[in-house]
Motif scaffolding. Structure first.
Motif, PDB file in Angstrom:
ATOM      1  N   PHE A 132       1.036  16.281   8.367  1.00 23.60           N
ATOM      2  CA  PHE A 132      -0.453  16.512   8.086  1.00 23.60           C
ATOM      3  C   PHE A 132      -1.148  15.446   9.000  1.00 23.60           C
ATOM      4  O   PHE A 132      -2.229  16.169   9.390  1.00 23.60           O
ATOM      5  N   ARG A 133      -0.887  14.066   9.108  1.00 25.71           N
ATOM      6  CA  ARG A 133      -1.512  13.530   9.940  1.00 25.71           C
ATOM      7  C   ARG A 133      -1.505  14.126  11.398  1.00 25.71           C
ATOM      8  O   ARG A 133      -2.607  13.917  11.932  1.00 25.71           O
ATOM      9  N   ARG A 134      -0.391  14.629  11.742  1.00 24.45           N
ATOM     10  CA  ARG A 134      -0.469  14.911  13.365  1.00 24.45           C
ATOM     11  C   ARG A 134      -1.345  16.215  13.391  1.00 24.45           C
ATOM     12  O   ARG A 134      -2.085  16.208  14.346  1.00 24.45           O
ATOM     13  N   THR A 135      -1.370  17.027  12.392  1.00 28.18           N
ATOM     14  CA  THR A 135      -2.175  18.148  12.454  1.00 28.18           C
ATOM     15  C   THR A 135      -3.779  17.872  12.311  1.00 28.18           C
ATOM     16  O   THR A 135      -4.471  18.418  13.336  1.00 28.18           O
ATOM     17  N   ILE A 136      -4.099  16.837  11.485  1.00 33.89           N
ATOM     18  CA  ILE A 136      -5.428  16.301  11.413  1.00 33.89           C
ATOM     19  C   ILE A 136      -5.769  15.633  12.832  1.00 33.89           C
ATOM     20  O   ILE A 136      -6.823  15.801  13.171  1.00 33.89           O
ATOM     21  N   GLU A 137      -4.967  14.893  13.259  1.00 35.75           N
ATOM     22  CA  GLU A 137      -5.239  14.258  14.674  1.00 35.75           C
ATOM     23  C   GLU A 137      -5.600  15.352  15.738  1.00 35.75           C
ATOM     24  O   GLU A 137      -6.148  15.117  16.703  1.00 35.75           O
ATOM     25  N   ARG A 138      -5.044  16.355  15.708  1.00 37.27           N
ATOM     26  CA  ARG A 138      -5.017  17.442  16.897  1.00 37.27           C
ATOM     27  C   ARG A 138      -6.181  18.400  16.791  1.00 37.27           C
ATOM     28  O   ARG A 138      -6.831  19.134  17.605  1.00 37.27           O
ATOM     29  N   THR A 139      -6.826  18.305  15.557  1.00 40.48           N
ATOM     30  CA  THR A 139      -7.932  19.068  15.424  1.00 40.48           C
ATOM     31  C   THR A 139      -9.174  18.671  16.126  1.00 40.48           C
ATOM     32  O   THR A 139      -9.272  17.375  16.489  1.00 40.48           O
ATOM     33  N   THR A 140     -10.227  19.508  16.606  1.00 43.40           N
ATOM     34  CA  THR A 140     -11.380  19.075  17.264  1.00 43.40           C
ATOM     35  C   THR A 140     -12.304  18.556  16.323  1.00 43.40           C
ATOM     36  O   THR A 140     -13.456  18.459  16.791  1.00 43.40           O
ATOM     37  N   ASP A 141     -12.255  18.897  14.995  1.00 40.83           N
ATOM     38  CA  ASP A 141     -13.433  18.655  13.992  1.00 40.83           C
ATOM     39  C   ASP A 141     -13.305  17.136  13.802  1.00 40.83           C
ATOM     40  O   ASP A 141     -12.209  16.578  13.593  1.00 40.83           O
ATOM     41  N   ALA A 142     -14.600  16.563  13.306  1.00 41.82           N
ATOM     42  CA  ALA A 142     -14.400  15.310  12.687  1.00 41.82           C
ATOM     43  C   ALA A 142     -14.131  15.437  11.198  1.00 41.82           C
ATOM     44  O   ALA A 142     -14.810  15.847  10.570  1.00 41.82           O
ATOM     45  N   ILE A 143     -13.149  14.321  11.058  1.00 44.61           N
ATOM     46  CA  ILE A 143     -12.586  14.513   9.723  1.00 44.61           C
ATOM     47  C   ILE A 143     -12.471  13.181   8.951  1.00 44.61           C
ATOM     48  O   ILE A 143     -11.972  12.196   9.466  1.00 44.61           O
ATOM     49  N   TYR A 144     -12.638  13.037   7.724  1.00 43.83           N
ATOM     50  CA  TYR A 144     -12.556  12.095   7.008  1.00 43.83           C
ATOM     51  C   TYR A 144     -12.256  12.329   5.330  1.00 43.83           C
ATOM     52  O   TYR A 144     -12.456  13.165   4.920  1.00 43.83           O
ATOM     53  N   ALA A 145     -11.449  11.348   4.820  1.00 40.98           N
ATOM     54  CA  ALA A 145     -11.168  11.641   3.325  1.00 40.98           C
ATOM     55  C   ALA A 145     -11.347  10.628   2.600  1.00 40.98           C
ATOM     56  O   ALA A 145     -11.456   9.303   3.046  1.00 40.98           O
ATOM     57  N   VAL A 146     -11.784  10.764   1.291  1.00 41.21           N
ATOM     58  CA  VAL A 146     -12.420   9.617   0.471  1.00 41.21           C
ATOM     59  C   VAL A 146     -11.392   9.648  -0.913  1.00 41.21           C
ATOM     60  O   VAL A 146     -11.090  10.749  -1.172  1.00 41.21           O
ATOM     61  N   ASP A 147     -11.467   8.567  -1.429  1.00 44.88           N
ATOM     62  CA  ASP A 147     -10.892   8.305  -2.866  1.00 44.88           C
ATOM     63  C   ASP A 147     -11.559   8.760  -4.017  1.00 44.88           C
ATOM     64  O   ASP A 147     -12.774   9.353  -3.569  1.00 44.88           O
ATOM     65  N   SER A 148     -11.035   8.854  -5.190  1.00 44.22           N
ATOM     66  CA  SER A 148     -12.111   9.025  -6.258  1.00 44.22           C
ATOM     67  C   SER A 148     -13.425   8.314  -6.641  1.00 44.22           C
ATOM     68  O   SER A 148     -14.274   8.629  -7.084  1.00 44.22           O
ATOM     69  N   ASP A 149     -13.392   7.023  -5.972  1.00 50.99           N
ATOM     70  CA  ASP A 149     -14.660   6.055  -6.108  1.00 50.99           C
ATOM     71  C   ASP A 149     -15.297   6.476  -4.709  1.00 50.99           C
ATOM     72  O   ASP A 149     -16.170   5.639  -4.329  1.00 50.99           O
ATOM     73  N   TRP A 150     -15.310   7.602  -3.752  1.00 52.22           N
ATOM     74  CA  TRP A 150     -15.771   7.689  -2.698  1.00 52.22           C
ATOM     75  C   TRP A 150     -15.797   6.715  -1.658  1.00 52.22           C
ATOM     76  O   TRP A 150     -16.408   6.562  -0.523  1.00 52.22           O
ATOM     77  N   ARG A 151     -14.639   6.008  -1.705  1.00 55.48           N
ATOM     78  CA  ARG A 151     -14.251   4.898  -0.625  1.00 55.48           C
ATOM     79  C   ARG A 151     -13.320   5.824   0.671  1.00 55.48           C
ATOM     80  O   ARG A 151     -12.529   6.691   0.273  1.00 55.48           O
ATOM     81  N   ILE A 152     -13.705   5.567   1.898  1.00 54.88           N
ATOM     82  CA  ILE A 152     -13.123   6.291   2.741  1.00 54.88           C
ATOM     83  C   ILE A 152     -11.466   5.686   2.914  1.00 54.88           C
ATOM     84  O   ILE A 152     -11.683   4.579   3.163  1.00 54.88           O
ATOM     85  N   GLU A 153     -10.466   6.714   2.857  1.00 51.64           N
ATOM     86  CA  GLU A 153      -9.253   6.288   3.032  1.00 51.64           C
ATOM     87  C   GLU A 153      -8.664   6.578   4.370  1.00 51.64           C
ATOM     88  O   GLU A 153      -7.605   6.117   4.776  1.00 51.64           O
ATOM     89  N   TYR A 154      -9.364   7.561   4.821  1.00 49.94           N
ATOM     90  CA  TYR A 154      -8.786   8.035   6.175  1.00 49.94           C
ATOM     91  C   TYR A 154      -9.964   8.713   7.241  1.00 49.94           C
ATOM     92  O   TYR A 154     -10.896   9.183   6.611  1.00 49.94           O
ATOM     93  N   MET A 155      -9.741   8.263   8.315  1.00 52.23           N
ATOM     94  CA  MET A 155     -10.648   9.215   9.300  1.00 52.23           C
ATOM     95  C   MET A 155      -9.878   9.366  10.669  1.00 52.23           C
ATOM     96  O   MET A 155      -9.069   8.521  11.103  1.00 52.23           O
ATOM     97  N   ASN A 156     -10.098  10.482  11.278  1.00 47.56           N
ATOM     98  CA  ASN A 156      -9.477  10.729  12.575  1.00 47.56           C
ATOM     99  C   ASN A 156     -10.163  10.033  13.583  1.00 47.56           C
ATOM    100  O   ASN A 156     -11.355   9.664  13.421  1.00 47.56           O
ATOM    101  N   GLU A 157      -9.746  10.245  14.800  1.00 49.31           N
ATOM    102  CA  GLU A 157     -10.275   9.592  16.072  1.00 49.31           C
ATOM    103  C   GLU A 157     -11.981  10.013  16.270  1.00 49.31           C
ATOM    104  O   GLU A 157     -12.519   9.317  16.640  1.00 49.31           O
ATOM    105  N   ARG A 158     -11.925  11.364  16.310  1.00 53.44           N
ATOM    106  CA  ARG A 158     -13.384  12.088  16.313  1.00 53.44           C
ATOM    107  C   ARG A 158     -14.423  11.619  15.643  1.00 53.44           C
ATOM    108  O   ARG A 158     -15.490  11.211  15.955  1.00 53.44           O
ATOM    109  N   MET A 159     -13.805  11.364  14.087  1.00 53.01           N
ATOM    110  CA  MET A 159     -15.106  11.024  13.194  1.00 53.01           C
ATOM    111  C   MET A 159     -15.131   9.560  13.540  1.00 53.01           C
ATOM    112  O   MET A 159     -16.412   8.922  13.410  1.00 53.01           O
TER     113      MET A 159
END
Length: 167
Positions: A132-159
């Motif tokens: 999943f992480r490799r797939t997200i890293e290959r995308t050309t979109d800026a992506i981030y993920a947040v937890d249930s408290d809206w804290r950022i858990e992950y973001m790819n290089e583009r973001m």
């Protein structure tokens, strides 16, 4: 040592009865056990406290150094708080002192099955997460993920580049 070989035979016989899914391989000594572990075909390490050319604690420590994902069990008749403490410090997955009032081999067989199943599930989850992480890293979109408290858990290089921070 004949006593160690007799104990290994007893363990093999009992485990075949209580946990037939477990394929048990016995190695006599620290070096042969580590050689077997180095071959990579080991799902769980079970050791007594005393082994031919070292101790079960040595085996657990060296097994953990080689592959921290392989569960380890110290199964011993020489149980004590000191040995339990040493095993815990070595990173043992479980410590089973042999006690006359319980079916130790039933406990051992079930713990092997449980620990191996958990390790396999972790490996599958890690593989899926990595894919999943490799797939997200290959995308050309800026992506981030947040937890249930809206804290950022992950973001790819583009973001990270877009918001000028370290992913």
């Amino acid at each position: 040592n004949q006593q160690e070989e007799a104990f290994a035979d007893l363990v093999r016989t009992k485990i075949e009865l209580v946990a037939p899914s477990v394929d048990l391989t016995v190695e006599n000594g620290l070096k042969p056990a580590l050689d077997r572990l180095g071959e990579g075909a080991v799902d769980c390490v079970v050791t007594a406290y005393s082994v031919a050319d070292g101790s079960g604690i040595d085996l657990i420590e060296r097994a953990q150094e080689r592959d921290a994902t392989v569960p380890t069990i110290l199964f011993t008749g020489r149980g004590s708080e000191r040995i339990a403490s040493q095993a815990t410090q070595a990173g043992v997955s479980d410590y089973i002192p042999i006690q006359s009032e319980q079916d130790d081999f039933e406990i051992l067989g079930r713990r092997i099955e449980t620990l191996v199943d958990a390790a396999r599930q972790r490996q599958r989850a890690d593989a899926l997460s990595n894919r999943f992480r490799r797939t997200i890293e290959r995308t050309t979109d800026a992506i981030y993920a947040v937890d249930s408290d809206w804290r950022i858990e992950y973001m790819n290089e583009r973001m990270a580049t877009r918001v000028d921070c370290d992913p």
